[in-house]
Write a protein that holds these residues in place. Structure first.
Motif, PDB file in Angstrom:
ATOM      1  N   ALA A  27     -30.261  17.112  83.493  1.00 56.45           N
ATOM      2  CA  ALA A  27     -31.287  18.080  83.908  1.00 56.45           C
ATOM      3  C   ALA A  27     -30.655  19.261  84.650  1.00 56.45           C
ATOM      4  CB  ALA A  27     -32.324  17.385  84.786  1.00 56.45           C
ATOM      5  N   GLN A  28     -29.727  18.957  85.533  1.00 56.29           N
ATOM      6  CA  GLN A  28     -29.063  20.024  86.281  1.00 56.29           C
ATOM      7  C   GLN A  28     -28.197  20.888  85.365  1.00 56.29           C
ATOM      8  OE1 GLN A  28     -26.912  18.352  89.585  1.00 56.29           O
ATOM      9  NE2 GLN A  28     -28.745  17.474  90.514  1.00 56.29           N
ATOM     10  N   GLN A  41     -29.597  29.377  83.452  1.00 56.21           N
ATOM     11  CA  GLN A  41     -29.268  30.442  84.399  1.00 56.21           C
ATOM     12  C   GLN A  41     -28.159  31.341  83.864  1.00 56.21           C
ATOM     13  OE1 GLN A  41     -28.256  28.006  87.774  1.00 56.21           O
ATOM     14  NE2 GLN A  41     -30.335  28.056  88.626  1.00 56.21           N
ATOM     15  N   LEU A  42     -27.129  30.707  83.304  1.00 60.12           N
ATOM     16  CA  LEU A  42     -25.998  31.481  82.795  1.00 60.12           C
ATOM     17  C   LEU A  42     -26.379  32.284  81.560  1.00 60.12           C
ATOM     18  CD1 LEU A  42     -23.097  28.879  83.218  1.00 60.12           C
ATOM     19  CD2 LEU A  42     -23.575  30.891  84.631  1.00 60.12           C
ATOM     20  N   SER A  89     -26.094  36.202  81.110  1.00 57.06           N
ATOM     21  CA  SER A  89     -25.384  36.757  79.966  1.00 57.06           C
ATOM     22  C   SER A  89     -26.234  37.805  79.268  1.00 57.06           C
ATOM     23  CB  SER A  89     -25.012  35.638  78.987  1.00 57.06           C
ATOM     24  OG  SER A  89     -24.389  36.149  77.831  1.00 57.06           O
ATOM     25  N   ARG A  90     -27.514  37.529  79.121  1.00 53.78           N
ATOM     26  CA  ARG A  90     -28.413  38.462  78.424  1.00 53.78           C
ATOM     27  C   ARG A  90     -28.624  39.738  79.236  1.00 53.78           C
ATOM     28  NH1 ARG A  90     -31.987  35.158  77.694  1.00 53.78           N
ATOM     29  NH2 ARG A  90     -31.469  34.599  75.562  1.00 53.78           N
ATOM     30  N   SER A  91     -28.855  39.589  80.537  1.00 54.98           N
ATOM     31  CA  SER A  91     -29.164  40.766  81.362  1.00 54.98           C
ATOM     32  C   SER A  91     -27.937  41.644  81.599  1.00 54.98           C
ATOM     33  CB  SER A  91     -29.751  40.322  82.702  1.00 54.98           C
ATOM     34  OG  SER A  91     -28.787  39.605  83.468  1.00 54.98           O
ATOM     35  N   LYS A 129     -25.067  41.414  79.610  1.00 56.21           N
ATOM     36  CA  LYS A 129     -24.240  41.459  78.398  1.00 56.21           C
ATOM     37  C   LYS A 129     -22.841  40.903  78.688  1.00 56.21           C
ATOM     38  CE  LYS A 129     -26.614  45.385  76.213  1.00 56.21           C
ATOM     39  NZ  LYS A 129     -27.848  45.047  76.893  1.00 56.21           N
ATOM     40  N   GLN A 130     -22.828  39.783  79.394  1.00 55.84           N
ATOM     41  CA  GLN A 130     -21.590  39.203  79.899  1.00 55.84           C
ATOM     42  C   GLN A 130     -21.284  37.868  79.213  1.00 55.84           C
ATOM     43  OE1 GLN A 130     -21.306  37.333  83.970  1.00 55.84           O
ATOM     44  NE2 GLN A 130     -20.037  39.132  84.356  1.00 55.84           N
ATOM     45  N   THR A 131     -20.061  37.715  78.733  1.00 58.71           N
ATOM     46  CA  THR A 131     -19.607  36.457  78.138  1.00 58.71           C
ATOM     47  C   THR A 131     -19.423  35.414  79.236  1.00 58.71           C
ATOM     48  OG1 THR A 131     -18.460  37.626  76.355  1.00 58.71           O
ATOM     49  CG2 THR A 131     -17.797  35.358  76.775  1.00 58.71           C
ATOM     50  N   GLN A 132     -19.943  34.220  79.011  1.00 55.00           N
ATOM     51  CA  GLN A 132     -19.807  33.128  79.969  1.00 55.00           C
ATOM     52  C   GLN A 132     -18.808  32.097  79.439  1.00 55.00           C
ATOM     53  OE1 GLN A 132     -21.477  33.372  82.940  1.00 55.00           O
ATOM     54  NE2 GLN A 132     -22.194  35.339  82.125  1.00 55.00           N
TER      55      GLN A 132
END
Length: 249
Positions: free
Chosen positions: A158-159, A166-167, A171-173, A175-178
Protein backbone atom coordinates in the motif's frame (compact mmCIF):
# COMPACT_ATOMS: atom_id res chain seq x y z
CA UNK A 1 49.94 18.55 4.12
CA UNK A 2 46.89 16.32 3.79
CA UNK A 3 46.56 13.44 1.37
CA UNK A 4 44.12 13.24 -1.53
CA UNK A 5 40.89 11.27 -1.43
CA UNK A 6 40.41 9.59 -4.82
CA UNK A 7 36.87 8.49 -5.69
CA UNK A 8 37.52 5.29 -7.62
CA UNK A 9 34.72 3.69 -9.66
CA UNK A 10 34.23 -0.07 -9.55
CA UNK A 11 32.76 -2.30 -12.23
CA UNK A 12 28.99 -2.88 -12.31
CA UNK A 13 29.36 -6.66 -12.18
CA UNK A 14 31.58 -9.67 -12.60
CA UNK A 15 34.57 -9.25 -14.90
CA UNK A 16 36.88 -11.98 -16.18
CA UNK A 17 40.32 -12.09 -14.58
CA UNK A 18 42.18 -11.55 -17.84
CA UNK A 19 44.48 -8.89 -19.34
CA UNK A 20 42.63 -5.71 -20.33
CA UNK A 21 39.50 -6.99 -18.58
CA UNK A 22 38.75 -3.55 -17.13
CA UNK A 23 39.60 -1.51 -20.20
CA UNK A 24 36.01 -1.21 -21.46
CA UNK A 25 34.79 0.49 -18.27
CA UNK A 26 37.80 2.09 -16.55
CA UNK A 27 40.39 4.41 -18.12
CA UNK A 28 44.03 3.44 -17.76
CA UNK A 29 44.66 6.49 -15.57
CA UNK A 30 42.06 5.33 -13.05
CA UNK A 31 43.59 1.87 -12.86
CA UNK A 32 47.07 3.37 -12.53
CA UNK A 33 46.04 5.61 -9.62
CA UNK A 34 44.30 2.72 -7.87
CA UNK A 35 47.37 0.52 -8.24
CA UNK A 36 49.58 3.05 -6.44
CA UNK A 37 47.41 3.45 -3.31
CA UNK A 38 47.92 1.42 -0.16
CA UNK A 39 44.89 2.64 1.80
CA UNK A 40 41.27 2.24 0.74
CA UNK A 41 37.87 2.88 2.27
CA UNK A 42 35.38 0.45 0.80
CA UNK A 43 31.77 -0.58 1.24
CA UNK A 44 32.95 -4.19 1.32
CA UNK A 45 36.57 -5.24 1.85
CA UNK A 46 36.17 -8.54 0.01
CA UNK A 47 34.76 -6.82 -3.07
CA UNK A 48 37.51 -4.19 -2.94
CA UNK A 49 40.21 -6.88 -2.86
CA UNK A 50 38.62 -8.60 -5.87
CA UNK A 51 38.64 -5.26 -7.70
CA UNK A 52 42.29 -4.57 -6.85
CA UNK A 53 43.20 -8.06 -8.00
CA UNK A 54 41.75 -7.20 -11.42
CA UNK A 55 43.57 -3.85 -11.46
CA UNK A 56 46.82 -5.64 -10.68
CA UNK A 57 46.67 -7.75 -13.83
CA UNK A 58 47.66 -4.80 -16.04
CA UNK A 59 48.90 -2.36 -13.39
CA UNK A 60 51.07 -4.07 -10.76
CA UNK A 61 50.05 -3.02 -7.26
CA UNK A 62 52.46 -0.88 -5.25
CA UNK A 63 52.24 -3.41 -2.41
CA UNK A 64 51.16 -7.04 -2.15
CA UNK A 65 47.38 -7.22 -1.87
CA UNK A 66 47.53 -8.60 1.68
CA UNK A 67 49.54 -5.54 2.79
CA UNK A 68 47.06 -3.00 1.44
CA UNK A 69 44.88 -1.52 4.17
CA UNK A 70 41.13 -1.61 3.51
CA UNK A 71 38.73 -0.03 6.00
CA UNK A 72 35.00 -0.63 5.60
CA UNK A 73 32.33 2.08 5.38
CA UNK A 74 28.76 0.89 4.92
CA UNK A 75 25.24 1.53 6.17
CA UNK A 76 26.18 0.04 9.56
CA UNK A 77 29.16 2.36 10.12
CA UNK A 78 28.42 4.87 12.93
CA UNK A 79 28.96 8.53 12.13
CA UNK A 80 31.54 8.85 14.89
CA UNK A 81 33.78 6.34 13.07
CA UNK A 82 34.30 8.59 10.04
CA UNK A 83 37.02 10.69 11.64
CA UNK A 84 39.17 7.58 12.11
CA UNK A 85 38.73 6.69 8.44
CA UNK A 86 40.09 10.11 7.46
CA UNK A 87 42.98 10.08 9.95
CA UNK A 88 45.51 8.63 7.45
CA UNK A 89 44.65 11.39 4.95
CA UNK A 90 45.08 14.08 7.59
CA UNK A 91 48.50 12.56 8.21
CA UNK A 92 49.37 13.03 4.52
CA UNK A 93 48.47 9.61 3.10
CA UNK A 94 46.50 9.33 -0.15
CA UNK A 95 43.45 7.08 -0.12
CA UNK A 96 40.87 5.59 -2.46
CA UNK A 97 37.14 5.41 -1.81
CA UNK A 98 35.63 2.39 -3.57
CA UNK A 99 31.96 1.45 -3.84
CA UNK A 100 30.50 -2.05 -4.03
CA UNK A 101 29.70 -1.30 -7.67
CA UNK A 102 29.79 1.77 -9.86
CA UNK A 103 30.81 5.21 -8.67
CA UNK A 104 31.37 5.95 -4.98
CA UNK A 105 29.28 8.50 -3.06
CA UNK A 106 26.28 8.22 -5.43
CA UNK A 107 23.54 6.05 -3.90
CA UNK A 108 26.40 4.99 -1.65
CA UNK A 109 27.36 5.57 2.03
CA UNK A 110 30.68 7.08 0.93
CA UNK A 111 28.97 10.47 0.48
CA UNK A 112 29.24 11.12 4.22
CA UNK A 113 33.01 10.57 4.13
CA UNK A 114 33.40 12.89 1.14
CA UNK A 115 31.48 15.64 2.92
CA UNK A 116 33.67 15.27 6.01
CA UNK A 117 36.78 15.33 3.83
CA UNK A 118 35.71 18.72 2.47
CA UNK A 119 35.16 19.98 6.01
CA UNK A 120 38.76 19.03 6.84
CA UNK A 121 40.15 20.69 3.70
CA UNK A 122 41.13 17.37 2.11
CA UNK A 123 41.39 17.40 -1.69
CA UNK A 124 38.74 15.18 -3.30
CA UNK A 125 39.31 13.86 -6.83
CA UNK A 126 36.44 12.08 -8.63
CA UNK A 127 37.62 9.64 -11.29
CA UNK A 128 35.82 8.53 -14.44
CA UNK A 129 33.92 5.25 -14.45
CA UNK A 130 30.52 3.57 -14.90
CA UNK A 131 27.39 4.82 -13.15
CA UNK A 132 24.36 2.59 -13.62
CA UNK A 133 22.05 5.55 -13.00
CA UNK A 134 23.54 7.74 -15.72
CA UNK A 135 23.89 4.85 -18.15
CA UNK A 136 20.21 4.06 -17.60
CA UNK A 137 19.15 7.67 -18.23
CA UNK A 138 21.27 7.76 -21.38
CA UNK A 139 19.77 4.57 -22.78
CA UNK A 140 16.15 5.07 -21.70
CA UNK A 141 15.07 7.74 -24.17
CA UNK A 142 13.36 9.53 -21.29
CA UNK A 143 14.01 13.11 -20.16
CA UNK A 144 17.73 13.53 -19.56
CA UNK A 145 17.39 17.25 -18.83
CA UNK A 146 15.52 16.71 -15.57
CA UNK A 147 15.62 13.50 -13.55
CA UNK A 148 15.58 12.39 -9.91
CA UNK A 149 16.93 9.31 -8.18
CA UNK A 150 14.57 8.05 -5.47
CA UNK A 151 16.42 4.99 -4.20
CA UNK A 152 14.29 2.18 -2.83
CA UNK A 153 10.51 2.33 -2.48
CA UNK A 154 8.63 1.02 0.59
CA UNK A 155 8.24 -2.77 0.68
CA UNK A 156 4.68 -2.51 2.02
CA UNK A 157 2.38 -2.82 -1.00
CA UNK A 158 0.00 0.00 0.00
CA UNK A 159 2.79 2.41 0.87
CA UNK A 160 4.66 1.52 -2.31
CA UNK A 161 1.57 2.14 -4.45
CA UNK A 162 1.08 5.51 -2.75
CA UNK A 163 4.72 6.47 -3.37
CA UNK A 164 4.53 5.49 -7.04
CA UNK A 165 1.46 7.69 -7.40
CA UNK A 166 3.29 10.61 -5.81
CA UNK A 167 6.31 10.20 -8.06
CA UNK A 168 4.17 9.83 -11.17
CA UNK A 169 2.32 13.04 -10.32
CA UNK A 170 5.67 14.80 -9.88
CA UNK A 171 6.93 13.35 -13.15
CA UNK A 172 3.86 14.64 -14.99
CA UNK A 173 3.88 18.14 -13.48
CA UNK A 174 7.64 18.68 -13.82
CA UNK A 175 8.24 16.51 -16.92
CA UNK A 176 10.88 14.79 -14.81
CA UNK A 177 12.23 11.24 -15.21
CA UNK A 178 12.03 9.24 -11.98
CA UNK A 179 14.70 6.61 -11.19
CA UNK A 180 14.31 3.72 -8.75
CA UNK A 181 16.27 0.66 -7.73
CA UNK A 182 15.26 -2.54 -5.97
CA UNK A 183 16.91 -5.51 -4.30
CA UNK A 184 17.56 -7.73 -7.36
CA UNK A 185 15.48 -10.67 -6.17
CA UNK A 186 12.45 -8.33 -5.91
CA UNK A 187 12.76 -6.90 -9.44
CA UNK A 188 9.67 -8.75 -10.61
CA UNK A 189 7.52 -7.38 -7.79
CA UNK A 190 8.76 -3.85 -8.51
CA UNK A 191 7.88 -4.02 -12.21
CA UNK A 192 4.44 -5.42 -11.39
CA UNK A 193 3.84 -2.61 -8.89
CA UNK A 194 4.87 0.04 -11.43
CA UNK A 195 2.65 -1.42 -14.13
CA UNK A 196 -0.29 -1.71 -11.74
CA UNK A 197 -0.02 1.81 -10.35
CA UNK A 198 1.17 3.93 -13.28
CA UNK A 199 -1.14 5.36 -15.92
CA UNK A 200 -1.23 3.30 -19.16
CA UNK A 201 0.63 5.94 -21.15
CA UNK A 202 3.47 6.44 -18.68
CA UNK A 203 6.77 5.41 -20.25
CA UNK A 204 8.63 2.81 -18.20
CA UNK A 205 12.22 1.70 -18.77
CA UNK A 206 13.88 -1.41 -17.32
CA UNK A 207 17.68 -1.30 -17.53
CA UNK A 208 19.47 -4.47 -16.43
CA UNK A 209 23.13 -5.55 -16.14
CA UNK A 210 24.40 -2.29 -17.59
CA UNK A 211 27.90 -2.48 -19.13
CA UNK A 212 27.84 -6.30 -18.90
CA UNK A 213 27.52 -8.78 -21.79
CA UNK A 214 23.97 -9.58 -20.60
CA UNK A 215 22.92 -5.90 -20.70
CA UNK A 216 19.28 -5.22 -21.54
CA UNK A 217 17.46 -1.88 -21.79
CA UNK A 218 13.79 -1.69 -22.81
CA UNK A 219 11.41 1.30 -22.74
CA UNK A 220 7.68 0.74 -23.24
CA UNK A 221 4.44 2.28 -22.04
CA UNK A 222 3.00 0.84 -18.83
CA UNK A 223 0.16 -0.60 -20.92
CA UNK A 224 2.58 -2.48 -23.18
CA UNK A 225 4.54 -3.77 -20.19
CA UNK A 226 1.25 -5.00 -18.72
CA UNK A 227 0.52 -6.92 -21.92
CA UNK A 228 4.01 -8.44 -21.95
CA UNK A 229 3.73 -9.58 -18.34
CA UNK A 230 0.29 -11.06 -18.99
CA UNK A 231 1.79 -13.02 -21.89
CA UNK A 232 4.64 -14.29 -19.73
CA UNK A 233 7.20 -12.23 -21.66
CA UNK A 234 8.67 -10.20 -18.83
CA UNK A 235 12.35 -9.22 -18.80
CA UNK A 236 15.09 -11.63 -17.74
CA UNK A 237 16.16 -9.69 -14.67
CA UNK A 238 15.73 -11.97 -11.66
CA UNK A 239 18.60 -11.38 -9.22
CA UNK A 240 20.25 -9.00 -11.72
CA UNK A 241 21.07 -5.35 -10.85
CA UNK A 242 18.35 -3.23 -12.47
CA UNK A 243 17.43 0.44 -12.67
CA UNK A 244 13.77 1.35 -13.19
CA UNK A 245 12.86 4.68 -14.80
CA UNK A 246 9.53 6.24 -15.72
CA UNK A 247 8.23 9.42 -17.27
CA UNK A 248 4.55 10.35 -17.13
CA UNK A 249 3.05 11.67 -20.36
Amino acid sequence: MTGTLYLIPNTLGATDAAPRALSHVLPEQVQDIASKLDYFVAENAKTARAFLKLVGIDHPLARPLQEIQIAELNVNTPAQALDALLAPLLAGRDAGLVSEAGVPAVADPGADLVRLAHQHGITVRPLVGPSSLLLAVMASGLNGQSFAFNGYLPTDAAQRAKRIGQLEARSRSEKQTQLLIETPYRNGAMLEALVANCQPGTLLCVATDLSLPSESVTTLSAAKWKARLAAGKGPDFHKKPTVFLFLAQ
